[in-house]
Design a protein around this motif. Structure first.
Motif, PDB file in Angstrom:
ATOM      1  N   GLU A 274       0.827  -1.212   0.000  1.00 35.23           N
ATOM      2  CA  GLU A 274       0.000   0.000   0.000  1.00 35.23           C
ATOM      3  C   GLU A 274       0.859   1.258   0.000  1.00 35.23           C
ATOM      4  O   GLU A 274       0.508   2.265  -0.602  1.00 35.23           O
ATOM      5  N   ASP A 275       1.997   1.220   0.727  1.00 33.41           N
ATOM      6  CA  ASP A 275       2.836   2.411   0.820  1.00 33.41           C
ATOM      7  C   ASP A 275       4.160   2.248   0.091  1.00 33.41           C
ATOM      8  O   ASP A 275       5.141   2.899   0.430  1.00 33.41           O
ATOM      9  N   GLY A 276       4.204   1.376  -0.919  1.00 38.24           N
ATOM     10  CA  GLY A 276       5.431   1.228  -1.683  1.00 38.24           C
ATOM     11  C   GLY A 276       5.651  -0.197  -2.153  1.00 38.24           C
ATOM     12  O   GLY A 276       4.793  -0.787  -2.807  1.00 38.24           O
ATOM     13  N   TYR A 277       6.801  -0.767  -1.799  1.00 42.82           N
ATOM     14  CA  TYR A 277       7.138  -2.146  -2.146  1.00 42.82           C
ATOM     15  C   TYR A 277       7.690  -2.865  -0.923  1.00 42.82           C
ATOM     16  O   TYR A 277       8.431  -2.277  -0.129  1.00 42.82           O
ATOM     17  N   TYR A 278       7.346  -4.154  -0.807  1.00 43.00           N
ATOM     18  CA  TYR A 278       7.897  -4.953   0.282  1.00 43.00           C
ATOM     19  C   TYR A 278       9.379  -5.217   0.024  1.00 43.00           C
ATOM     20  O   TYR A 278       9.800  -5.422  -1.124  1.00 43.00           O
ATOM     21  N   ALA A 279      10.151  -5.236   1.102  1.00 43.57           N
ATOM     22  CA  ALA A 279      11.587  -5.487   0.969  1.00 43.57           C
ATOM     23  C   ALA A 279      12.110  -6.120   2.252  1.00 43.57           C
ATOM     24  O   ALA A 279      11.464  -6.088   3.306  1.00 43.57           O
ATOM     25  N   ARG A 280      13.288  -6.675   2.151  1.00 43.81           N
ATOM     26  CA  ARG A 280      13.963  -7.253   3.310  1.00 43.81           C
ATOM     27  C   ARG A 280      15.460  -7.145   3.096  1.00 43.81           C
ATOM     28  O   ARG A 280      15.941  -7.227   1.954  1.00 43.81           O
ATOM     29  N   GLY A 282      18.782  -8.859   3.210  1.00 41.43           N
ATOM     30  CA  GLY A 282      19.371 -10.184   3.295  1.00 41.43           C
ATOM     31  C   GLY A 282      18.353 -11.264   3.588  1.00 41.43           C
ATOM     32  O   GLY A 282      17.206 -11.217   3.139  1.00 41.43           O
ATOM     33  N   THR A 283      18.794 -12.258   4.359  1.00 46.14           N
ATOM     34  CA  THR A 283      17.936 -13.406   4.648  1.00 46.14           C
ATOM     35  C   THR A 283      17.407 -13.388   6.073  1.00 46.14           C
ATOM     36  O   THR A 283      16.881 -14.403   6.556  1.00 46.14           O
ATOM     37  N   SER A 284      17.546 -12.293   6.775  1.00 40.88           N
ATOM     38  CA  SER A 284      17.034 -12.203   8.138  1.00 40.88           C
ATOM     39  C   SER A 284      16.519 -10.805   8.405  1.00 40.88           C
ATOM     40  O   SER A 284      16.731  -9.888   7.618  1.00 40.88           O
ATOM     41  N   GLY A 285      15.846 -10.657   9.524  1.00 41.19           N
ATOM     42  CA  GLY A 285      15.325  -9.354   9.890  1.00 41.19           C
ATOM     43  C   GLY A 285      13.905  -9.135   9.428  1.00 41.19           C
ATOM     44  O   GLY A 285      13.288 -10.011   8.809  1.00 41.19           O
ATOM     45  N   PRO A 286      13.366  -7.964   9.719  1.00 41.64           N
ATOM     46  CA  PRO A 286      11.954  -7.700   9.410  1.00 41.64           C
ATOM     47  C   PRO A 286      11.697  -7.449   7.933  1.00 41.64           C
ATOM     48  O   PRO A 286      12.604  -7.107   7.170  1.00 41.64           O
ATOM     49  N   VAL A 287      10.452  -7.611   7.548  1.00 43.08           N
ATOM     50  CA  VAL A 287       9.992  -7.140   6.243  1.00 43.08           C
ATOM     51  C   VAL A 287       9.617  -5.674   6.422  1.00 43.08           C
ATOM     52  O   VAL A 287       8.927  -5.314   7.372  1.00 43.08           O
ATOM     53  N   PHE A 288      10.098  -4.835   5.536  1.00 41.93           N
ATOM     54  CA  PHE A 288       9.748  -3.413   5.587  1.00 41.93           C
ATOM     55  C   PHE A 288       9.279  -2.973   4.210  1.00 41.93           C
ATOM     56  O   PHE A 288       9.278  -3.779   3.264  1.00 41.93           O
ATOM     57  N   THR A 289       8.859  -1.738   4.106  1.00 46.79           N
ATOM     58  CA  THR A 289       8.419  -1.231   2.805  1.00 46.79           C
ATOM     59  C   THR A 289       9.297  -0.065   2.376  1.00 46.79           C
ATOM     60  O   THR A 289       9.772   0.716   3.188  1.00 46.79           O
ATOM     61  N   LEU A 290       9.500  -0.003   1.065  1.00 50.94           N
ATOM     62  CA  LEU A 290      10.265   1.071   0.438  1.00 50.94           C
ATOM     63  C   LEU A 290       9.314   1.982  -0.314  1.00 50.94           C
ATOM     64  O   LEU A 290       8.331   1.515  -0.890  1.00 50.94           O
ATOM     65  N   GLU A 291       9.620   3.263  -0.336  1.00 52.36           N
ATOM     66  CA  GLU A 291       8.817   4.198  -1.120  1.00 52.36           C
ATOM     67  C   GLU A 291       8.799   3.742  -2.584  1.00 52.36           C
ATOM     68  O   GLU A 291       9.793   3.232  -3.109  1.00 52.36           O
ATOM     69  N   ARG A 292       7.696   3.966  -3.225  1.00 47.11           N
ATOM     70  CA  ARG A 292       7.494   3.464  -4.583  1.00 47.11           C
ATOM     71  C   ARG A 292       8.577   3.955  -5.548  1.00 47.11           C
ATOM     72  O   ARG A 292       9.112   3.182  -6.353  1.00 47.11           O
ATOM     73  N   TRP A 293       8.939   5.233  -5.466  1.00 46.61           N
ATOM     74  CA  TRP A 293       9.898   5.778  -6.435  1.00 46.61           C
ATOM     75  C   TRP A 293      11.283   5.156  -6.296  1.00 46.61           C
ATOM     76  O   TRP A 293      12.029   5.045  -7.284  1.00 46.61           O
ATOM     77  N   ARG A 294      11.650   4.750  -5.059  1.00 47.96           N
ATOM     78  CA  ARG A 294      12.979   4.166  -4.868  1.00 47.96           C
ATOM     79  C   ARG A 294      13.132   2.869  -5.656  1.00 47.96           C
ATOM     80  O   ARG A 294      14.234   2.535  -6.107  1.00 47.96           O
ATOM     81  N   VAL A 295      12.043   2.153  -5.822  1.00 45.82           N
ATOM     82  CA  VAL A 295      12.074   0.897  -6.566  1.00 45.82           C
ATOM     83  C   VAL A 295      11.858   1.144  -8.052  1.00 45.82           C
ATOM     84  O   VAL A 295      12.583   0.613  -8.904  1.00 45.82           O
ATOM     85  N   GLU A 296      10.879   1.964  -8.385  1.00 47.89           N
ATOM     86  CA  GLU A 296      10.523   2.146  -9.790  1.00 47.89           C
ATOM     87  C   GLU A 296      11.556   2.957 -10.560  1.00 47.89           C
ATOM     88  O   GLU A 296      11.582   2.912 -11.792  1.00 47.89           O
ATOM     89  N   ASP A 297      12.416   3.715  -9.842  1.00 47.20           N
ATOM     90  CA  ASP A 297      13.472   4.460 -10.527  1.00 47.20           C
ATOM     91  C   ASP A 297      14.746   3.641 -10.717  1.00 47.20           C
ATOM     92  O   ASP A 297      15.705   4.123 -11.332  1.00 47.20           O
TER      93      ASP A 297
END
Length: 444
Positions: A274-280, A282-297
């Motif tokens: 809803e607020d961007g893209y899911y990201a993590r 490496g292979t550990s730690g929380p799932v967080f979200t990135l702003e849409r432009w950071r991924v789409e650019d």
């Protein structure tokens, strides 16, 4: 009265007058400083605070300073946001009581037992608690008390909101804890394709899938998106099912590394949220979200990250421009900072139009390359160029020359190459139109 006694009395009167003046000037000021000091509800030095805890109902957020850095210990164990904690401590330090409401109050009447928010601070082995309750009836302040005292103060409006930081506010949200000079390798993987770059002695280089210079501006934008970026939210701290976030496998895999690929930081990027893209990370730690432009650019193909300049030059250093095109030839020379169009009749050149032409050439982007030998066109496509462009640059022995051939069949692109090598590349129709100039286009 003796002369000596008269002098003594005169000196005494002067001293009394000076003392009286000093007391009048400094007395109120010192008194005001004392009142201001007493008005501060908490006497603390942010740099000396070793722990801080916020309690709101059942919610508890605790942070502790360890080895000079803030760590969140409750409700999760993670690094703290240094700036956010500093902000909170400074707001605590600034708190001033507007007035004493009651010396012996029933704290529950003011929303103070239990309180709406309590802030627990430890400094120098001493602990203190600030309780914040209801707003007063006019909304001009908020009720507060300290420790277990039944004395109620009125603080400025909004104090509870400024101090009531959330878990998100106080946790570390930085994406990449590496300084720009430390990043020497960058790898972007998506849809089975891999783009690898490294920082060489002369700047960024593309190493996979082709070895060539990289577009420094594109690489810098990619680095900035993560070096200065912060996570938007943390949907899940300890995820068990990464597939629901599009992270198993990820849509995009980013790797930032130091020299020789050491200490890599890997980002897995999944599907839209809803607020961007899911990201993590490496292979550990929380799932967080990135702003849409950071991924789409992020660059989507190799062409976007490779150096696509026709030539790199300073347009102010150009002293001669020659263009041969379908409508004839134009030669413009700069003499004593003035442009002249040479020909049967010498004409005054337009400073603005020639400057625009040089800018268009400088910032023109090659539209495509033929890296695969099997796809390279026959050199004959440039045997008889339709356009020849030459720039004489002050300080360079040879002019910068490139040629444009025919338009590619069924495309908007044109074949082109530099005079310095035989590599054929493509230019868009827009670029070809921008560099095709006549005497009429460049004269004043």
């Amino acid at each position: 009265m003796s002369f000596r006694r008269t002098i003594f009395l005169a000196v005494t009167l002067v001293l009394l007058a000076v003392a009286s003046y000093y007391l009048k000037v400094t007395g109120p000021r010192e008194h005001q400083q004392i009142e201001e000091a007493e008005a501060h509800l908490l006497r603390l030095e942010p740099a000396q605070v070793t722990s801080i805890e916020l309690r709101r109902g059942e919610e508890r957020i605790a942070l502790r300073k360890e080895a000079g850095a803030w760590k969140m210990t409750e409700p999760i164990s993670t690094a703290g946001d240094e700036d956010a904690v500093q902000y909170l401590l400074e707001r605590l330090q600034e708190l001033k009581q507007e007035r004493v409401v009651s010396d012996e109050a029933v704290l529950g009447d003011f929303g103070l037992r239990p309180s709406k928010l309590s802030v627990h601070v430890e400094m120098g082995g001493e602990k203190g608690v600030l309780h914040l309750g209801d707003d007063n009836p006019t909304g001009s302040g908020v009720y507060a008390s300290v420790d277990e005292s039944s004395q109620v103060f009125l603080l400025e409006a909004g104090a509870r909101e400024r101090l009531g930081r959330s878990r998100y506010d106080l946790r570390d949200k930085e994406l990449l804890k590496i300084s720009r000079p430390q990043v020497r390798h960058l790898v972007i993987e998506r849809s089975g394709e891999r783009i690898a770059l490294k920082k060489g002695e002369e700047g960024w280089e593309l190493t996979v899938p082709v070895k060539t210079l990289a577009d420094a501006d594109v690489v810098d934008r990619t680095l900035d998106a993560f070096l200065r970026g912060k996570a938007q939210s943390f949907p899940e701290e300890d995820p068990r099912d990464l597939e629901q976030y599009g992270l198993a496998p990820p849509d995009i895999r980013l790797t930032f590394a130091k020299e020789a690929g050491k200490e890599p930081v890997i980002f897995l990027i999944g599907k839209p949220a809803e607020d961007g893209y899911y990201a993590r990370r490496g292979t550990s730690g929380p799932v967080f979200t990135l702003e849409r432009w950071r991924v789409e650019d992020l660059p989507k193909e190799t062409l976007e990250v490779r150096d696509r300049k026709i030539f790199d030059f300073e347009k102010e250093a150009v002293v001669q421009v020659e263009i041969q095109g379908p409508d004839g030839e134009v030669v413009a020379k700069k003499k004593e900072d003035e442009w002249r169009i040479e020909g049967p009749d010498t004409l005054k050149g337009s400073e603005q139009r020639i400057s625009d032409l040089l800018r268009d050439i400088k910032f023109a982007k090659i539209a495509g390359f033929f890296d695969d030998p099997a796809e390279r066109p026959d050199p004959k496509v440039l045997a008889d160029p339709t356009r020849r462009i030459s720039l004489t640059v002050e300080g360079k022995e040879d002019p910068l020359r490139f040629f444009i051939g025919q338009q590619v069949a069924g495309q908007e692109n044109w074949y082109a190459k530099r005079a310095t090598d035989e590599e054929i590349f493509l230019l868009s129709s827009d670029t070809v139109e921008l560099v095709t100039k006549t005497v009429f286009d460049l004269q004043e």
